[in-house]
Design a protein around this motif. Structure first.
Motif, PDB file in Angstrom:
ATOM      1  N   ALA A 263      13.718  16.634  29.010  1.00  0.00           N
ATOM      2  CA  ALA A 263      12.711  15.560  29.546  1.00  0.00           C
ATOM      3  C   ALA A 263      12.074  15.814  31.006  1.00  0.00           C
ATOM      4  O   ALA A 263      11.070  15.698  31.239  1.00  0.00           O
ATOM      5  CB  ALA A 263      13.369  14.429  29.307  1.00  0.00           C
ATOM      6  N   GLY A 264      13.159  16.540  31.789  1.00  0.00           N
ATOM      7  CA  GLY A 264      13.102  16.787  33.061  1.00  0.00           C
ATOM      8  C   GLY A 264      12.055  17.976  33.333  1.00  0.00           C
ATOM      9  O   GLY A 264      11.093  17.863  34.141  1.00  0.00           O
ATOM     10  N   LEU A 265      12.215  19.007  32.441  1.00  0.00           N
ATOM     11  CA  LEU A 265      11.482  20.171  32.222  1.00  0.00           C
ATOM     12  C   LEU A 265       9.809  19.472  31.949  1.00  0.00           C
ATOM     13  O   LEU A 265       8.769  20.210  32.358  1.00  0.00           O
ATOM     14  CB  LEU A 265      11.797  21.109  31.216  1.00  0.00           C
ATOM     15  CG  LEU A 265      13.095  21.751  31.913  1.00  0.00           C
ATOM     16  CD1 LEU A 265      13.438  22.696  30.654  1.00  0.00           C
ATOM     17  CD2 LEU A 265      12.661  22.619  32.717  1.00  0.00           C
ATOM     18  N   GLY A 266       9.746  18.561  31.045  1.00  0.00           N
ATOM     19  CA  GLY A 266       8.457  18.105  30.413  1.00  0.00           C
ATOM     20  C   GLY A 266       7.818  17.447  31.816  1.00  0.00           C
ATOM     21  O   GLY A 266       6.559  17.572  31.879  1.00  0.00           O
ATOM     22  N   GLY A 267       8.483  16.507  32.368  1.00  0.00           N
ATOM     23  CA  GLY A 267       8.007  15.875  33.617  1.00  0.00           C
ATOM     24  C   GLY A 267       7.311  16.963  34.807  1.00  0.00           C
ATOM     25  O   GLY A 267       6.420  16.733  35.141  1.00  0.00           O
ATOM     26  N   ALA A 268       8.069  18.094  34.804  1.00  0.00           N
ATOM     27  CA  ALA A 268       7.845  18.837  35.874  1.00  0.00           C
ATOM     28  C   ALA A 268       6.356  19.706  35.434  1.00  0.00           C
ATOM     29  O   ALA A 268       5.993  20.105  36.411  1.00  0.00           O
ATOM     30  CB  ALA A 268       8.938  19.836  36.258  1.00  0.00           C
ATOM     31  N   TYR A 269       6.504  19.927  33.958  1.00  0.00           N
ATOM     32  CA  TYR A 269       5.257  20.766  33.732  1.00  0.00           C
ATOM     33  C   TYR A 269       4.191  19.940  34.204  1.00  0.00           C
ATOM     34  O   TYR A 269       3.047  20.236  34.479  1.00  0.00           O
ATOM     35  CB  TYR A 269       5.312  20.913  32.189  1.00  0.00           C
ATOM     36  CG  TYR A 269       4.495  22.040  31.749  1.00  0.00           C
ATOM     37  CD1 TYR A 269       4.697  23.214  31.799  1.00  0.00           C
ATOM     38  CD2 TYR A 269       3.216  21.482  31.415  1.00  0.00           C
ATOM     39  CE1 TYR A 269       3.734  24.140  31.123  1.00  0.00           C
ATOM     40  CE2 TYR A 269       2.221  22.270  30.698  1.00  0.00           C
ATOM     41  CZ  TYR A 269       2.536  23.920  30.776  1.00  0.00           C
ATOM     42  OH  TYR A 269       1.545  24.673  30.261  1.00  0.00           O
ATOM     43  N   ILE A 270       3.994  18.516  33.950  1.00  0.00           N
ATOM     44  CA  ILE A 270       2.861  17.642  34.197  1.00  0.00           C
ATOM     45  C   ILE A 270       2.635  17.792  35.646  1.00  0.00           C
ATOM     46  O   ILE A 270       1.446  18.084  36.043  1.00  0.00           O
ATOM     47  CB  ILE A 270       3.347  16.231  33.776  1.00  0.00           C
ATOM     48  CG1 ILE A 270       3.343  15.950  32.419  1.00  0.00           C
ATOM     49  CG2 ILE A 270       2.279  15.162  34.336  1.00  0.00           C
ATOM     50  CD1 ILE A 270       3.734  14.584  32.142  1.00  0.00           C
ATOM     51  N   SER A 271       3.685  17.798  36.568  1.00  0.00           N
ATOM     52  CA  SER A 271       3.407  17.696  38.133  1.00  0.00           C
ATOM     53  C   SER A 271       3.114  19.046  38.608  1.00  0.00           C
ATOM     54  O   SER A 271       2.348  19.038  39.418  1.00  0.00           O
ATOM     55  CB  SER A 271       4.387  16.947  38.691  1.00  0.00           C
ATOM     56  OG  SER A 271       5.774  17.772  38.737  1.00  0.00           O
ATOM     57  N   LEU A 272       3.403  20.257  37.933  1.00  0.00           N
ATOM     58  CA  LEU A 272       3.167  21.398  38.411  1.00  0.00           C
ATOM     59  C   LEU A 272       2.256  22.186  37.938  1.00  0.00           C
ATOM     60  O   LEU A 272       1.439  23.032  38.571  1.00  0.00           O
ATOM     61  CB  LEU A 272       4.643  22.257  38.524  1.00  0.00           C
ATOM     62  CG  LEU A 272       5.782  21.738  39.352  1.00  0.00           C
ATOM     63  CD1 LEU A 272       6.964  22.406  39.281  1.00  0.00           C
ATOM     64  CD2 LEU A 272       5.465  21.706  40.832  1.00  0.00           C
ATOM     65  N   ILE A 273       1.989  22.152  36.691  1.00  0.00           N
ATOM     66  CA  ILE A 273       0.937  22.783  35.969  1.00  0.00           C
ATOM     67  C   ILE A 273      -0.127  22.146  35.400  1.00  0.00           C
ATOM     68  O   ILE A 273      -1.265  22.343  35.751  1.00  0.00           O
ATOM     69  CB  ILE A 273       1.634  23.656  34.871  1.00  0.00           C
ATOM     70  CG1 ILE A 273       2.819  24.687  35.418  1.00  0.00           C
ATOM     71  CG2 ILE A 273       0.777  24.396  33.910  1.00  0.00           C
ATOM     72  CD1 ILE A 273       3.553  25.303  34.558  1.00  0.00           C
ATOM     73  N   ARG A 274       0.199  21.019  34.374  1.00  0.00           N
ATOM     74  CA  ARG A 274      -1.053  20.280  33.680  1.00  0.00           C
ATOM     75  C   ARG A 274      -1.658  19.505  34.881  1.00  0.00           C
ATOM     76  O   ARG A 274      -3.183  19.739  34.707  1.00  0.00           O
ATOM     77  CB  ARG A 274      -0.418  19.489  32.761  1.00  0.00           C
ATOM     78  CG  ARG A 274      -1.616  18.771  31.959  1.00  0.00           C
ATOM     79  CD  ARG A 274      -0.841  17.646  30.911  1.00  0.00           C
ATOM     80  NE  ARG A 274      -1.885  17.088  30.356  1.00  0.00           N
ATOM     81  CZ  ARG A 274      -1.907  16.007  29.497  1.00  0.00           C
ATOM     82  NH1 ARG A 274      -0.627  15.627  29.104  1.00  0.00           N
ATOM     83  NH2 ARG A 274      -2.697  15.227  29.058  1.00  0.00           N
ATOM     84  N   VAL A 275      -1.213  18.816  35.800  1.00  0.00           N
ATOM     85  CA  VAL A 275      -2.110  18.043  36.716  1.00  0.00           C
ATOM     86  C   VAL A 275      -1.194  18.308  38.033  1.00  0.00           C
ATOM     87  O   VAL A 275      -0.370  17.651  38.434  1.00  0.00           O
ATOM     88  CB  VAL A 275      -1.985  16.621  36.551  1.00  0.00           C
ATOM     89  CG1 VAL A 275      -2.771  15.796  37.844  1.00  0.00           C
ATOM     90  CG2 VAL A 275      -2.472  16.197  34.997  1.00  0.00           C
ATOM     91  N   PRO A 276      -1.516  19.486  38.709  1.00  0.00           N
ATOM     92  CA  PRO A 276      -0.792  20.007  39.791  1.00  0.00           C
ATOM     93  C   PRO A 276      -0.847  19.171  41.151  1.00  0.00           C
ATOM     94  O   PRO A 276      -1.401  19.353  41.929  1.00  0.00           O
ATOM     95  CB  PRO A 276      -1.152  21.407  40.162  1.00  0.00           C
ATOM     96  CG  PRO A 276      -2.951  21.486  39.534  1.00  0.00           C
ATOM     97  CD  PRO A 276      -2.584  20.391  38.386  1.00  0.00           C
ATOM     98  N   GLN A 277      -0.139  17.987  41.007  1.00  0.00           N
ATOM     99  CA  GLN A 277      -0.140  16.804  42.250  1.00  0.00           C
ATOM    100  C   GLN A 277       0.763  15.816  41.660  1.00  0.00           C
ATOM    101  O   GLN A 277       1.498  15.928  40.578  1.00  0.00           O
ATOM    102  CB  GLN A 277      -1.442  16.523  42.322  1.00  0.00           C
ATOM    103  CG  GLN A 277      -1.854  15.420  41.052  1.00  0.00           C
ATOM    104  CD  GLN A 277      -3.369  14.599  41.237  1.00  0.00           C
ATOM    105  OE1 GLN A 277      -4.019  15.203  42.225  1.00  0.00           O
ATOM    106  NE2 GLN A 277      -3.617  13.878  40.436  1.00  0.00           N
TER     107      GLN A 277
END
Length: 306
Positions: A202-216
């Motif tokens: 779940a943590g990896l999924g969250g980081a994917y959002i903030s770092l790659i999908r919506v980088p902010q």
């Protein structure tokens, strides 16, 4: 309205990116539920992973270290859930909901100084020849490494559950924890390991959002993806490869509605924006009558003396 502005190749490539956070979160929750535990705190662990990964990537300049920190943060938060449900014997549903509320509040506090900050960019894989192929290249071979990691995790979980002794023990604990305990298996230990794995994913999924999908970083940026991941496990009937298909379905709905908005389709934006969640509800209603695939001990605490 100009539907010709929608690029099919870009649409499919974006679909895969949109599905990746769901893949991470859903496959982690699938393993947790296979052990007989229902963790509704996926959203909270995702948002903690998102802020921890973002902060680490910004401070170190390394997106990969950000993902490592996100997995650790998600697993650390899941420890709280494990203590409450496996040792204190607290209700799993209430504990999971509390975990989500706690994660949302803590992430808002942790992320205050990172609003408006741009994170370092993770380079996409450039595979010679394959990346340059027309159509296929941009769709399959032009993504960041974490997208392929998510697919690899799906494959590994499927193989472990289906072909290994570890998978057999995990399924035994989820189906009948009393029988598994009688055979000498450490039910609580196995469930805690599954909970930690689910938290890390779940943590990896969250980081994917903030770092790659919506980088902010923005407060509450997971926007219900954790809840969709929970629904996706049901949709997949607790089978890993169906998680992959379901994630691409839900990710596709999200991407399509964004493209339709950009194309100026004469449908109110509010209806398009709520379509992924509406489809999630419909899927749950359709599948709610079929519980035959669910682990028999799902949601039940183990009360034997430890």
């Amino acid at each position: 309205m100009d539907l010709s502005a929608i690029n099919p190749v870009l649409l499919i490539a974006s679909l895969m990116v949109a599905a990746t956070p769901l893949l991470f979160a859903a496959i982690g929750e699938l393993v947790v539920e296979k052990s007989g535990v229902l963790n509704l705190g996926v959203e909270g662990m995702m948002i903690i992973g998102a802020v921890a990964g973002f902060a680490t990537a910004v401070e170190t300049g390394s997106p990969m270290l950000g993902f490592v920190a996100a997995a650790g943060a998600g697993a650390a938060l899941s420890v709280l859930f494990a203590i409450l449900t496996q040792y204190a014997q607290a209700n799993q549903v209430a504990s999971g909901l509390s975990l989500t509320l706690f994660g949302l509040g803590l992430s808002a506090l942790m992320g205050q100084s990172y609003v408006g900050v741009k994170p370092p960019q993770m380079q996409k894989l450039d595979i010679p020849v394959l990346s340059d192929l027309p159509v296929v290249g941009p769709i399959l071979f032009g993504h960041d490494p974490m997208l392929y990691v998510a697919i690899a995790v799906i494959a590994v979980v499927w193989a472990v559950i289906k072909f290994t002794r570890i998978g057999l023990v995990l399924r035994a604990v989820g189906e009948n924890h009393d029988a598994a305990h009688a055979l000498g298996y450490k039910v609580v230990r196995i469930r805690i390991m599954a909970i930690l794995f689910g938290g890390a994913c779940a943590g990896l999924g969250g980081a994917y959002i903030s770092l790659i999908r919506v980088p902010q970083w923005t407060e509450g940026m997971t926007a219900g993806i954790g809840w969709i991941a929970l629904a996706l496990v049901v949709f997949a009937s607790w089978k890993p490869w169906r998680v992959l298909l379901g994630a691409y379905l839900f990710g596709g709905v999200t991407v399509v509605q964004l493209n339709l908005q950009a194309a100026g389709v004469a449908i109110p934006v509010e209806y398009l924006a709520m379509s992924p969640y509406l489809i999630t509800i419909l899927v749950l209603v359709i599948l709610s009558a079929d519980k035959s695939s669910a682990p028999a001990a799902l949601g039940r605490n183990f009360h034997a003396a430890r």
